[in-house]
Design an enzyme around this catalytic site. Structure first.
Site, PDB file in Angstrom:
ATOM      1  N   ASP A 171       0.858  -1.537  -0.174  1.00  0.00           N
ATOM      2  CA  ASP A 171      -0.176  -0.065   0.244  1.00  0.00           C
ATOM      3  C   ASP A 171       1.099   1.386  -0.022  1.00  0.00           C
ATOM      4  OD1 ASP A 171      -2.355   1.079  -0.235  1.00  0.00           O
ATOM      5  OD2 ASP A 171      -3.065   1.496   2.168  1.00  0.00           O
TER       6      ASP A 171
ATOM      7  N   ASN B  24     -10.574  -2.285  -5.975  1.00  0.00           N
ATOM      8  CA  ASN B  24     -10.125  -1.785  -6.968  1.00  0.00           C
ATOM      9  C   ASN B  24     -10.859  -1.655  -8.128  1.00  0.00           C
ATOM     10  OD1 ASN B  24      -6.633  -2.569  -6.034  1.00  0.00           O
ATOM     11  ND2 ASN B  24      -8.069  -1.143  -5.104  1.00  0.00           N
TER      12      ASN B  24
HETATM   13  C1  FPP Z   1      -1.297  -0.205  -3.519  1.00  0.00           C
HETATM   14  O1  FPP Z   1      -1.570   1.779  -3.344  1.00  0.00           O
HETATM   15  C2  FPP Z   1      -0.767  -0.061  -4.573  1.00  0.00           C
HETATM   16  C3  FPP Z   1      -1.968  -1.234  -5.340  1.00  0.00           C
HETATM   17  C4  FPP Z   1      -3.429  -0.831  -5.939  1.00  0.00           C
HETATM   18  C5  FPP Z   1      -1.120  -1.680  -6.703  1.00  0.00           C
HETATM   19  C6  FPP Z   1       0.036  -2.212  -6.437  1.00  0.00           C
HETATM   20  C7  FPP Z   1       0.647  -2.435  -7.826  1.00  0.00           C
HETATM   21  C8  FPP Z   1       2.100  -2.979  -7.647  1.00  0.00           C
HETATM   22  C9  FPP Z   1       2.543  -2.717  -6.581  1.00  0.00           C
HETATM   23  C10 FPP Z   1       2.228  -3.388  -8.867  1.00  0.00           C
HETATM   24  C11 FPP Z   1       2.416  -4.333 -10.133  1.00  0.00           C
HETATM   25  C12 FPP Z   1       2.276  -5.145  -9.385  1.00  0.00           C
HETATM   26  C13 FPP Z   1       2.524  -6.483  -9.879  1.00  0.00           C
HETATM   27  C14 FPP Z   1       3.072  -7.919  -9.044  1.00  0.00           C
HETATM   28  C15 FPP Z   1       3.393  -6.992 -10.757  1.00  0.00           C
HETATM   29  P1  FPP Z   1      -2.325   2.386  -3.941  1.00  0.00           P
HETATM   30  O2  FPP Z   1      -2.275   3.209  -5.367  1.00  0.00           O
HETATM   31  O3  FPP Z   1      -3.765   2.469  -2.730  1.00  0.00           O
HETATM   32  O4  FPP Z   1      -1.682   3.550  -2.572  1.00  0.00           O
HETATM   33  P2  FPP Z   1      -2.265   4.532  -1.710  1.00  0.00           P
HETATM   34  O5  FPP Z   1      -3.181   4.198  -0.508  1.00  0.00           O
HETATM   35  O6  FPP Z   1      -1.095   5.620  -1.309  1.00  0.00           O
HETATM   36  O7  FPP Z   1      -3.621   5.559  -2.944  1.00  0.00           O
END
Ligand code: FPP
Length: 248
Positions: A21, A69
């Protein structure tokens, strides 16, 4: 001194699960867009995977995309799906070189066709690897998974394949998308949030929870070592008393 030197290799968690996250906030702090955060998050995926395999952890599960998501703006969902396809495509060779098997949990049928295809190919191409299993939770939510299991069990009862009296915890686990994966001993969440966000609710009944304020794109091998050292300092009692545990 590195936390790595304090790790007790006889007491490693077999399965570590991670709620990655903070990509968006990390990017915002730097005056960049959210996509920049997700791209940098991939570097942390590589770090965590490498570190876990090097230590001898057998399963690493990463929460890459939740059922919820899908409600993000379409352009962000598209960016994440593209990133997934590209990363899986690019990294399959490295997974094979490092003897790492890829698996996916979640509602895989709901992924776009190209993503599903890339994923299924990578799963097939890495299926004989034995050093570690990297599990991607994609279009995953625990409530979806549990309801899905209930529907499958009901169908099997209806078809007389199983009897209601046979349903127990072990059998229920067999109907989850994690059926061949042991429950995680350690769950890590980055970004300073103290939530589980619909992740592995059944499987983390007795997991140790570890929260770090670091945003996911800042997560490095040392952060995994620190989480493991912290995990090893805990007494896991599984409902028993401390004295009972020490008598073992
Ligand atoms: C959470 O940060 C992250 C995600 C919803 C996506 C995670 C994806 C990756 C790290 C890249 C792709 C993964 C693989 C396995 C190839 P957020 O966007 O919720 O952050 P925030 O809470 O600060 O908005």
């Amino acid at each position: 001194m590195s936390f790595k030197e304090s790790i007790d290799y006889s007491n490693l968690p077999k399965h570590v699960a991670v709620i990655m996250d903070g990509n968006g906030r990390w990017a915002k702090q730097k005056g960049k867009n959210r996509a920049f955060g997700h791209h940098n998050g991939v570097l942390s995926v590589r770090e965590a995977t490498e570190a876990a395999a090097e230590l001898g952890i057998k399963f690493l599960t990463l929460y890459a995309f939740s059922t919820e998501n899908w409600n993000r703006p379409k352009f962000e969902v598209d960016i994440l799906m593209k990133l997934l396809v590209n990363t899986i495509n690019k990294e399959t060779k490295t997974l094979n070189k490092n003897n790492i098997r890829l698996l996916a949990i979640g509602n895989i049928d709901s992924l776009p066709d190209n993503c599903k295809k890339e994923l299924q190919e990578a799963i097939k191409n890495t299926s004989n690897n034995t050093r570690m299993t990297l599990v991607l939770a994609l279009s995953y939510s625990s409530k979806w998974e549990i309801i899905n299991a209930v529907k499958l069990i009901a169908a099997d009862v209806h078809k007389n394949k199983i009897n209601i009296n046979e349903i127990n915890q072990d059998m229920f686990s067999e109907y989850l998308t994690t059926k061949d994966i042991p429950d995680p001993e350690l769950l890590i969440r980055t970004s300073g949030e103290f939530r589980i966000s619909n992740f592995l609710l059944w499987q983390i009944a007795y997991s140790e929870l570890y929260f770090t304020p670091k945003f996911w794109p800042d997560f490095r091998k040392e952060d995994l070592y620190e989480a493991i050292v912290n995990y090893q300092s805990r007494e896991r009692r599984f409902g028993k008393t401390s004295e009972q545990i020490k008598q073992k």
